[in-house]
Design an enzyme around this catalytic site. Structure first.
Site, PDB file in Angstrom:
ATOM      1  N   ASP A   1       5.637  24.112  29.799  1.00  0.00           N
ATOM      2  CA  ASP A   1       6.256  22.799  29.655  1.00  0.00           C
ATOM      3  C   ASP A   1       6.035  21.920  30.884  1.00  0.00           C
ATOM      4  O   ASP A   1       6.488  20.789  30.912  1.00  0.00           O
ATOM      5  CB  ASP A   1       7.751  22.927  29.338  1.00  0.00           C
ATOM      6  CG  ASP A   1       8.540  23.603  30.447  1.00  0.00           C
ATOM      7  OD1 ASP A   1       8.073  24.646  30.946  1.00  0.00           O
ATOM      8  OD2 ASP A   1       9.618  23.103  30.797  1.00  0.00           O
TER       9      ASP A   1
ATOM     10  N   ASP B   1      10.897  29.756  30.864  1.00  0.00           N
ATOM     11  CA  ASP B   1      11.923  28.708  30.849  1.00  0.00           C
ATOM     12  C   ASP B   1      11.379  27.423  30.231  1.00  0.00           C
ATOM     13  O   ASP B   1      10.406  26.848  30.712  1.00  0.00           O
ATOM     14  CB  ASP B   1      12.417  28.433  32.267  1.00  0.00           C
ATOM     15  CG  ASP B   1      12.969  29.678  32.927  1.00  0.00           C
ATOM     16  OD1 ASP B   1      13.509  30.538  32.208  1.00  0.00           O
ATOM     17  OD2 ASP B   1      12.827  29.803  34.163  1.00  0.00           O
TER      18      ASP B   1
ATOM     19  N   ASP C   1       4.843  30.679  29.302  1.00  0.00           N
ATOM     20  CA  ASP C   1       5.950  30.410  30.218  1.00  0.00           C
ATOM     21  C   ASP C   1       7.262  30.861  29.582  1.00  0.00           C
ATOM     22  O   ASP C   1       7.381  30.927  28.362  1.00  0.00           O
ATOM     23  CB  ASP C   1       5.981  28.908  30.514  1.00  0.00           C
ATOM     24  CG  ASP C   1       7.073  28.503  31.473  1.00  0.00           C
ATOM     25  OD1 ASP C   1       7.380  29.280  32.400  1.00  0.00           O
ATOM     26  OD2 ASP C   1       7.628  27.404  31.302  1.00  0.00           O
TER      27      ASP C   1
END
Length: 177
Positions: free
Chosen positions: A134, A11, A9
Site C-alpha cells: 500500500d 499492514d 505486505d
C-alpha cells in the site's frame, strides 16, 4: 517448473491497520476520525498527533489484534497454488511488532511457512516477480511488477497498477498465468 513469487505486505494489505489505528487514535485523542474523513491524506496529515500515533504503534498487542482484510485468507490459499508467497513487512521500525506479527500470521495464515516470512526495515532488497503493497515508497523500488493495494494515503497516486481488494488481486494475478 519454478513458481513465480509474490511479496505481500502485511499492514494495510493483509491486516486492516486503518480501522484498528483509527479506533485506537480516536480513543486516545478524543477525535472522531473515520476512514472517509482521511481519504487522500498522508499518514502524517491524518494522524497529526505524532506522539499519540507513535505510542499506539508501540503499544503491546496493537499488531497482534489487527483485523484480517476481507477475503485475504481465501485469496492467499488460491494464489499459493500457482505462486510462492512471501509475507514482507517493514516491522523493525516498531520492534514490539516483530513477535506479534509472527504470532498474527501463525493464527490467520498458518499455511505460510516461517521461511516465507520476511520482517525487515527497507523493502528495497526484495526481489520477487510481484509485490503487493500500500506504500509507493516500497513499490517504486520493486524489482518485479508492483501492485498497489488501495489505502487512504495512496488514493491519489496513479503510477502503479491498483487493486481495491483481495478479489481484484486474484483476478489480476490469475490473468498473468
Amino acid at each position: 517448473m519454478k513458481k513465480k513469487t509474490i511479496a505481500i505486505d502485511m499492514d494495510g494489505v493483509l491486516a486492516d491497520i486503518e480501522a484498528h489505528l483509527i479506533a485506537y487514535y480516536n480513543k486516545e485523542h478524543g477525535t472522531a476520525i473515520t476512514k472517509d474523513s482521511i481519504q487522500g491524506f498522508s499518514e502524517e496529515e491524518a494522524f497529526k498527533e505524532k506522539a499519540i500515533l507513535h505510542g499506539i504503534l508501540n503499544q503491546e498487542n496493537f499488531f497482534r489484534t489487527l483485523p484480517v482484510m476481507a477475503d485475504a485468507v481465501e485469496s492467499l490459499l488460491v494464489l499459493q497454488e500457482n505462486y510462492e508467497l512471501f509475507i514482507v513487512s517493514a516491522a523493525t521500525q516498531f520492534p514490539i511488532s516483530l513477535s506479534e506479527k509472527v504470532a498474527w500470521l501463525g493464527e490467520h495464515f498458518p499455511f505460510i511457512k516461517w521461511e516465507n516470512i520476511i520482517l525487515c526495515g527497507s523493502k528495497n532488497i526484495i526481489n520477487t516477480d510481484y509485490m503487493i503493497d500500500d506504500h509507493s515508497k516500497n513499490l517504486d523500488y520493486c524489482m518485479g511488477k508492483p501492485i498497489m493495494f488501495t489505502a487512504f494515503h495512496n488514493i491519489n497516486q496513479t503510477h502503479h497498477l491498483r487493486v481495491n481488494n483481495w478479489k481484484e488481486v486474484v483476478d489480476v494475478l490469475e490473468k498473468t498465468l
